[in-house]
Design an enzyme around this catalytic site. Structure first.
Site, PDB file in Angstrom:
ATOM      1  N   GLU A 194      -9.967 -53.542  28.403  1.00 56.80           N
ATOM      2  CA  GLU A 194      -9.327 -53.955  29.662  1.00 56.80           C
ATOM      3  C   GLU A 194     -10.367 -53.813  30.754  1.00 56.80           C
ATOM      4  OE1 GLU A 194      -6.618 -55.358  30.103  1.00 56.80           O
ATOM      5  OE2 GLU A 194      -5.391 -54.901  28.359  1.00 56.80           O
TER       6      GLU A 194
ATOM      7  N   CYS B  55      -7.565 -53.257  39.302  1.00 56.42           N
ATOM      8  CA  CYS B  55      -8.193 -54.357  38.548  1.00 56.42           C
ATOM      9  C   CYS B  55      -7.530 -55.672  38.875  1.00 56.42           C
ATOM     10  CB  CYS B  55      -8.155 -54.062  37.062  1.00 56.42           C
ATOM     11  SG  CYS B  55      -6.523 -53.634  36.464  1.00 56.42           S
TER      12      CYS B  55
ATOM     13  N   ASN C 193      -9.483 -45.389  38.675  1.00 57.01           N
ATOM     14  CA  ASN C 193      -8.628 -45.909  39.751  1.00 57.01           C
ATOM     15  C   ASN C 193      -7.158 -45.522  39.591  1.00 57.01           C
ATOM     16  OD1 ASN C 193      -8.533 -47.637  37.557  1.00 57.01           O
ATOM     17  ND2 ASN C 193      -8.279 -49.468  38.810  1.00 57.01           N
TER      18      ASN C 193
ATOM     19  N   GLU D 176      -2.597 -54.830  26.626  1.00 58.78           N
ATOM     20  CA  GLU D 176      -1.852 -53.582  26.668  1.00 58.78           C
ATOM     21  C   GLU D 176      -0.427 -53.914  27.076  1.00 58.78           C
ATOM     22  OE1 GLU D 176      -4.613 -51.033  29.179  1.00 58.78           O
ATOM     23  OE2 GLU D 176      -4.594 -49.867  27.314  1.00 58.78           O
TER      24      GLU D 176
HETATM   25  P1  NAD Z   1     -16.677 -47.648  34.147  1.00 58.59           P
HETATM   26  O1  NAD Z   1     -16.917 -48.750  33.185  1.00 58.59           O
HETATM   27  O2  NAD Z   1     -17.779 -47.136  34.964  1.00 58.59           O
HETATM   28  O3  NAD Z   1     -16.083 -46.374  33.396  1.00 58.59           O
HETATM   29  C1  NAD Z   1     -14.904 -46.425  32.630  1.00 58.59           C
HETATM   30  C2  NAD Z   1     -14.927 -45.302  31.614  1.00 58.59           C
HETATM   31  O4  NAD Z   1     -15.960 -45.547  30.673  1.00 58.59           O
HETATM   32  C3  NAD Z   1     -15.213 -43.925  32.209  1.00 58.59           C
HETATM   33  O5  NAD Z   1     -14.394 -42.986  31.558  1.00 58.59           O
HETATM   34  C4  NAD Z   1     -16.675 -43.714  31.873  1.00 58.59           C
HETATM   35  O6  NAD Z   1     -17.046 -42.367  31.790  1.00 58.59           O
HETATM   36  C5  NAD Z   1     -16.755 -44.369  30.511  1.00 58.59           C
HETATM   37  N1  NAD Z   1     -18.095 -44.793  30.093  1.00 58.59           N
HETATM   38  C6  NAD Z   1     -19.215 -44.951  30.831  1.00 58.59           C
HETATM   39  N2  NAD Z   1     -20.237 -45.388  30.061  1.00 58.59           N
HETATM   40  C7  NAD Z   1     -19.756 -45.512  28.807  1.00 58.59           C
HETATM   41  C8  NAD Z   1     -20.297 -45.966  27.569  1.00 58.59           C
HETATM   42  N3  NAD Z   1     -21.563 -46.372  27.465  1.00 58.59           N
HETATM   43  N4  NAD Z   1     -19.494 -45.999  26.489  1.00 58.59           N
HETATM   44  C9  NAD Z   1     -18.207 -45.636  26.576  1.00 58.59           C
HETATM   45  N5  NAD Z   1     -17.619 -45.198  27.719  1.00 58.59           N
HETATM   46  C10 NAD Z   1     -18.388 -45.147  28.823  1.00 58.59           C
HETATM   47  O7  NAD Z   1     -15.445 -48.172  35.023  1.00 58.59           O
HETATM   48  P2  NAD Z   1     -14.820 -47.466  36.311  1.00 58.59           P
HETATM   49  O8  NAD Z   1     -15.802 -47.661  37.410  1.00 58.59           O
HETATM   50  O9  NAD Z   1     -14.332 -46.104  35.956  1.00 58.59           O
HETATM   51  O10 NAD Z   1     -13.522 -48.339  36.562  1.00 58.59           O
HETATM   52  C11 NAD Z   1     -13.510 -49.442  37.402  1.00 58.59           C
HETATM   53  C12 NAD Z   1     -13.495 -50.704  36.575  1.00 58.59           C
HETATM   54  O11 NAD Z   1     -12.393 -50.669  35.676  1.00 58.59           O
HETATM   55  C13 NAD Z   1     -13.296 -51.945  37.409  1.00 58.59           C
HETATM   56  O12 NAD Z   1     -14.149 -52.962  36.943  1.00 58.59           O
HETATM   57  C14 NAD Z   1     -11.856 -52.329  37.135  1.00 58.59           C
HETATM   58  O13 NAD Z   1     -11.552 -53.685  37.312  1.00 58.59           O
HETATM   59  C15 NAD Z   1     -11.695 -51.901  35.729  1.00 58.59           C
HETATM   60  N6  NAD Z   1     -10.293 -51.699  35.415  1.00 58.59           N
HETATM   61  C16 NAD Z   1      -9.675 -52.574  34.568  1.00 58.59           C
HETATM   62  C17 NAD Z   1      -8.331 -52.444  34.293  1.00 58.59           C
HETATM   63  C18 NAD Z   1      -7.633 -53.379  33.357  1.00 58.59           C
HETATM   64  O14 NAD Z   1      -6.588 -53.015  32.837  1.00 58.59           O
HETATM   65  N7  NAD Z   1      -8.138 -54.570  33.105  1.00 58.59           N
HETATM   66  C19 NAD Z   1      -7.598 -51.410  34.880  1.00 58.59           C
HETATM   67  C20 NAD Z   1      -8.264 -50.546  35.753  1.00 58.59           C
HETATM   68  C21 NAD Z   1      -9.617 -50.693  36.008  1.00 58.59           C
END
Ligand code: NAD
Length: 470
Positions: A240, A274, A144, A449
């Site tokens: 996060e 998020c 995002n 963070e």
């Molecule tokens: P996601 O969990 O699908 O993927 C995040 C990252 O993890 C990607 O780089 C992905 O390739 C990697 N990944 C996938 N499977 C993995 C595994 N088994 N082990 C390690 N890494 C793996 O999330 P997304 O869809 O890319 O992002 C959206 C989510 O992120 C939403 O839930 C959002 O709320 C959250 N988010 C949180 C914050 C925060 O700071 N709290 C900020 C931005 C987004």
């Protein structure tokens, strides 16, 4: 097509395989990104481990390099922002803000003091506490805000004397790969390695024996997997994760005064933030007035491809997200919520969904209880503000929240009873700054963070004692 390369040990790694990157505004393949092989992952980890001791000894060099990295990012902000818009979909001005914010974060950390305390220095002895780096950090980012959320990790990790292997989301690898290419000029070889690949690459990083820390931003479901993988050899983790952030408007809040700001906070980046407002609690007697005011602002948003400078809201980032948002809204409608505006994908190519306000939404509907991560704002009526606080706190998540009222003293009392990492009055997400800790309670994650708290997550304390000086 432009070639994007991984950065391993300060150089371009020769790609051995590729995967497609799709432009969400057209649903067509935009470019190909290198698919990191197991051998290349090992090489990146080895490079990071090899570079770490010298890097950790050169504090001045680290500060200089972070400032230089900020300058390089600013000098190339146009290209980086164009890549973010092309692969992620957000309007170009917002992509540029994201890129420029990365430079702000780097400069902020470049001047931050490292934790250090002399606890005793007297006739009896000397005791000092220093913060040492952890070693190699595996940094895993979501789609995002691909650039700035990566920099939230890189800047404090590098300042603390760690080296990094960074992996962007497979949906948005291009700007991050380009960032790695650009920073080869200002960081010693091996200090920042940027690799790309599909989700299993993330799992291989968390299972890899070299990193001592996983800094992860993404969904709660993946965060749980990361925690399990890190437990094997007790890697440190910062997680996060998702949010389902409530905004509570009090009975004395006027829709005309606050609706525009609430709509901005809910629909920015097509709701894929998020800490976006994801549900709004309004007094039952003013439900219709709130729905009307929110609808006016949401319906006025100009939706389109992010490179058009008239556009205020781009597409959803990927097909899966579009399908999820579509299903949640259809389900809410079936459960009795009324679509005040929007309520469907936009016709034509790309992953566009109309900005949507749902009237008569209720706790228990998945669109209210879950993180939608899309341009959808469910409006939930409450009988008294205490009920709204209880509903807000009943969520599995606890990232951010906001309370809205002209009477900020009264609102502060309610705000302080919300169980989450940040809460703001008459604004949402106002505490997302480089100097303040960001992170959540419950399923929203572990750790923080930003600010000195974000730096501390990349350090471990060491106590040093010696006898008194003669
Ligand atoms: P996601 O969990 O699908 O993927 C995040 C990252 O993890 C990607 O780089 C992905 O390739 C990697 N990944 C996938 N499977 C993995 C595994 N088994 N082990 C390690 N890494 C793996 O999330 P997304 O869809 O890319 O992002 C959206 C989510 O992120 C939403 O839930 C959002 O709320 C959250 N988010 C949180 C914050 C925060 O700071 N709290 C900020 C931005 C987004």
């Amino acid at each position: 097509m432009t070639e994007f390369t991984m950065t391993i040990d300060g150089s371009a790694a020769t790609p051995e395989a590729y995967f497609d990157v799709v432009d969400p505004a057209t649903a067509r393949v935009l470019a190909q990104a290198p698919d990191c092989t197991p051998r290349q992952l090992d090489a990146a980890m080895a490079a990071a481990a090899g570079a770490q001791p010298a890097w950790s000894r050169d504090e001045r060099g680290r500060r200089h390099a972070l400032n230089e990295a900020a300058a390089v990012i600013e000098a190339h902000a146009g290209r980086l922002a164009a890549l973010v818009t092309a692969e992620q979909g957000k309007p170009l001005a917002q992509a540029r803000d994201e890129v420029m914010a990365s430079a702000v974060w780097l400069r902020h950390y470049a001047q931050m003091e490292l934790p250090h305390e002399i606890v005793q220095d007297d006739d009896e002895g000397y005791a000092e506490i220093v913060a040492r780096p952890l070693g190699v950090v595996a940094a895993i980012a979501p789609w995002n805000f691909p650039v700035v959320l990566a920099v939230w990790k890189i800047a404090p990790a590098l300042l603390a004397g760690n080296t990094v292997v960074l992996k962007p989301s497979p949906y948005t690898p291009l700007a991050t790969l380009h960032l790695g290419e650009l920073l080869r000029t200002c960081l010693p070889a091996g200090v920042l390695n940027v690799i790309s690949g599909r989700d299993p690459l993330g799992a291989s990083m968390t299972a890899h024996p070299v990193p001592r820390k996983i800094s992860f931003t993404g969904s709660t479901a993946t965060g749980r997997r990361v925690a399990v993988a890190a437990a094997g050899d007790l890697k440190r983790v910062t997680l996060e994760l998702g949010g389902n952030d409530p905004a509570i408007v009090l009975p004395d809040a006027e829709p005309e005064e606050f609706a525009a700001s609430l709509v901005r906070s809910a629909f920015v980046n097509s709701g894929q933030v998020c800490f976006a407002v994801k549900r709004i609690y309004v007094p039952a007697e003013r439900h219709d007035a709130w729905v009307q005011a929110l609808t006016v602002h949401a319906a006025a948003l100009r939706v389109g491809a992010g490179h058009d400078d008239q556009v205020e809201m781009g597409p959803l980032s990927n097909r899966a997200q579009l399908d999820r948002v579509t299903a949640l809204v259809d389900d809410a409608r079936a459960r009795g919520a009324l679509v005040a505006t929007g309520g469907a994908p936009l016709a034509g190519e790309g992953y566009f969904y109309a900005p949507t306000v749902l009237a008569g939404a209720a706790d228990g509907m998945p669109v209210v209880d879950e993180e939608q991560f899309g341009p959808v704002l469910p409006v939930v009526a409450y009988r008294n503000p205490g009920d709204a606080v209880a509903a807000a706190n009943a969520s599995a998540y606890g990232l951010t929240a906001s309370v809205w009222s002209p009477d900020t003293d009264r609102a502060a009392g309610l705000a302080r009873s919300l169980d989450c990492g940040q809460v703001s009055l008459n604004a949402h997400g106002a505490g997302v700054r480089p100097d303040l800790p960001f992170g959540g309670s419950k399923a929203s994650g572990i750790g923080r963070e930003n600010g000195r708290w974000g730096l501390e997550e990349f350090t471990q304390l060491q106590v040093f004692t010696r006898p008194p000086k003669a």
